[in-house]
Design an enzyme around this catalytic site. Structure first.
Site, PDB file in Angstrom:
ATOM      1  CB  VAL A 106      15.238  37.705   0.433  1.00 17.03           C
ATOM      2  CG1 VAL A 106      16.030  37.671  -0.866  1.00 17.03           C
ATOM      3  CG2 VAL A 106      13.743  37.744   0.122  1.00 17.03           C
ATOM      4  CD  GLU A 107      20.508  39.754   2.252  1.00 15.33           C
ATOM      5  OE1 GLU A 107      21.423  38.925   2.074  1.00 15.33           O
ATOM      6  OE2 GLU A 107      20.436  40.828   1.627  1.00 15.33           O
ATOM      7  CB  SER A 108      19.902  34.157   6.227  1.00 12.50           C
ATOM      8  OG  SER A 108      18.840  34.568   7.080  1.00 12.50           O
TER       9      SER A 108
END
Length: 209
Positions: A106-108
């Site tokens: 989800v972050e990257s």
């Protein structure tokens, strides 16, 4: 809607609660010569330094659109190259590998070059201040970035007694935002969506999807 916290806790509280740290007051940490991380709320060694857990606006910035993944598990080839680093960090901080993969997705979207509009960097989207607090000297180095993100997740998990939802909310919006929300998930649409996505992906990775 977020999954009921009681259901999440049943699956995760045992994995996220150890090693234990005090939930209130300052937390200090250092890494010894063997690479072992030590935490304490009553430091008795000059190598300890305070871990900043309440920076206004959050220690880890909410990823921008260029680094935001869809809420579905990525194919194995997207993260295979990082799997050894994930396994190492998961073992070091007593966290599920599936959780680190979900946060990273989800972050990257598993892009080690991802950068947010506010300057969050790498696979776990660390802000410069958080990277420094987590002893990350090069946030663009995948191994250091994963280790720093996992270290921060462990600190937050201990702070919230293993509550996955609060841990993820604080990772996204910052512990101060959680505190201002009365210890609950802040009423920030992006944070609520972030928690929903990470929990969904965590369940998918656990199931081997």
């Amino acid at each position: 809607m977020l999954r009921p916290r009681s259901l999440v806790g049943l699956a995760l509280v045992g994995l996220l609660c150890a090693p234990a740290l005090a939930s209130g007051g300052d937390v200090y940490s250092y890494v010894d010569g063997d690479g072992v991380v030590h935490f304490s709320n009553a430091p008795n060694d000059p190598r300890y330094r305070r871990v900043n857990r309440t920076r206004s606006g959050g220690g880890v910035y909410r990823s921008g659109p260029q680094a935001r993944a869809r809420p579905v598990a990525a194919s194995a080839d997207r993260y295979t190259q990082w799997r050894a680093h994930v396994a190492s960090a998961a073992a070091r901080y007593a966290l599920p590998e599936a959780l680190l993969l979900a946060v990273m997705s989800v972050e990257s979207n598993f892009d080690h070059r991802a950068v947010s509009e506010k300057g969050a960097m790498g696979l776990m989207q660390l802000m410069p201040g958080t990277a420094k607090d987590m002893y990350v000297s090069d946030a663009w180095d995948p191994s250091q970035n994963i280790d720093g993100g996992a270290r921060y997740l462990r600190i937050l998990a201990n702070q919230y007694q293993g509550d996955l939802v609060k841990t993820l909310a604080a990772y996204n919006a910052g512990p101060e935002a959680v505190r201002r929300a009365g210890g609950d998930v802040p009423n920030i649409p992006e944070t609520r969506e972030y928690v929903r996505k990470v929990v969904a992906l965590y369940e998918a990775y656990k199931a081997g999807k």
